[in-house]
Structures are given as structure tokens and as C-alpha cells.
Write an enzyme that holds these catalytic residues in place. Sequence first.
Site, PDB file in Angstrom:
ATOM      1  CB  VAL A 120      43.930  35.346  70.713  1.00  0.00           C
ATOM      2  CG1 VAL A 120      43.101  34.554  69.716  1.00  0.00           C
ATOM      3  CG2 VAL A 120      43.357  36.756  70.878  1.00  0.00           C
ATOM      4  CB  ALA A 169      45.063  29.226  79.318  1.00  0.00           C
ATOM      5  CE  LYS A 170      42.481  37.011  76.260  1.00  0.00           C
ATOM      6  NZ  LYS A 170      43.547  37.739  75.573  1.00  0.00           N
ATOM      7  CG  LEU A 171      39.735  34.190  82.608  1.00  0.00           C
ATOM      8  CD1 LEU A 171      38.751  33.687  83.667  1.00  0.00           C
ATOM      9  CD2 LEU A 171      39.313  35.569  82.120  1.00  0.00           C
TER      10      LEU A 171
END
Length: 287
Positions: A120, A169-171
Site C-alpha cells: 500500500v 511499485a511500492k519500493l
Amino acid sequence: MENNVKVGFIGLGNMGKPMAKNLEKAGVDLYVYNRTAEKMQDFAEKSTVCHDIVSLVKSCDIIFTMLTNDDAVHAVYETILTMNIEGKLFVDMSTISQFASKTISTITKSKGASFVDAPVAGSTQPAKDATLIFMVGADKQDEERVLPYLNLMGKEVKYMGENGKGVSAKLCINYYLSILYQGMAETVLFAEKMGISRADMMSIINESASGSGASKVKTASIIKNEFPAAFSVDLMLKDVKLAIDAGAHYPLSKDILKTFQGAKDAGFADFDVMSIIPYLKEQDNVH
């Protein structure tokens, strides 16, 4: 949502608890487990409290996990993967390494189950308000199956592609946040040197093109110089390291790593990310 689906939620920390509460409020047939039992007390009236992972997984069709790091996720899935999990759908929303996520995904699928990585964007307040953004890596049919539940916990779901793409994408977004937090901290300290108050500087930032949701949510804490953890230094440091390990070798990455590692070593690990302000101020005074 499918009828008669039982949903499990493992991990009721600062993020997981309000996320699970949003599922409960929506009337989901919810089963919860947390290693620290007292965090489950608020769910006893409307949901089913489980005292071990095995009983929760046996009872549920879809299981969400929201855990701290690679080690915590591995520990939970080591138990899960000893079971017969055929036909079940697992959704890991933790921020972990690509390697850990892909490894767990592969093993889970080999046992006839499905796996979704859905980390998230957003911290504790968006978790309470159900305004999180989910970044999903999964087979498309699994994303579609879990979508109604993600919509109960967030305002947007971004389908990124195959397993592992959600974590990727979170990183990226957390790497950007680490730069943003460092920039805010340095700007506030520089402003003070120039005789400009924190309140005035943050007002200028927030009302200009420089402002963002991140700057606005941190403003009160920065002005008060009080840093209870919404997102801790320790967690930000973990994510910076994950980003660097994944290939974020850029001019700012070394400085960001140095700041958050230094803040942790100086005793700020469990404070909010913006506690790098007093840490950097101390470093400036030393030099």
C-alpha cells in the site's frame, strides 16, 4: 463480493488493525490473528478471533497478511505452507523484498493456491480512513477476485501486472518518499537558520506547488517537534535498503541511507520518519 466467503487477516499492527477494522465495518465474515493477543480484543464482538495461524487458514478462503518485514512474512508463510491450502487465495500487503515475495508466490502456487502481492501507499491515517492506494501484482483473475475487499480498505487499486510488480511499485514510491522527507527536514532546518519559523515554512510549502499530501500530514508534527510514529524511521530505513538492493543506485541514495541509518543509531528508530529533523539538527550542531 462472493457469497459466504470467509476472510482472514494476519497482522494487526499500526496499519493492519485499521485495515482489518474497515473490513469488519463492511460486514465481511472476518477471522483475525495477531502474535500479540491483546491487539485482537477489539475484534472479539463482531469477528472471529483465532489463536493460531493454522486455525485461521483452515477456516478462510481469502487470507490477507500485513506484516513488518521479510523475516515476519517468511515466519508466517512457513507455517501456512505446511498446510493443505489448495484453492485458497493469499494476499500479502507487506513491504518486503522482490525476492521474498516472488519466492513465496512460487511456493504458494505450487501447492494449488493463489498469491497476490498488494502493498500500500499511505500510512496510519489513510489506513483508518480507507484511502490507501494498493499496488497489485497478480494473475488478473486473482486481482479481480480480491478487488472488492481492497476497495473496502482503499480509494484506488493499481494493477501493475504479474506477481512481484506490486512490490516493485511500492519500493519505487517509498524511495521517492524518503527523498521527500529528507528534503522537508533539510528545508525546515535551513529556514530556521534564516530566521523563518517552521509554521511559516510549512505553510509556504503546503500552499505552493511544493506541497503534497505527505507534507500536509506531517506539518503538525514538524511544528510541534513531536514525532510519534505514523511511519517509523526503522521502517523507512528498511525500505531504503530494499530499494538500494533492487537497484536504486542514484546520487541521493547514499545520503538518504546515511540519514536514516544515523537516525536509527542515534535512538530514533521507533519515532516517526520526520524525527530525522532533530537528528540532522544535532549533526549540524556537531559540525
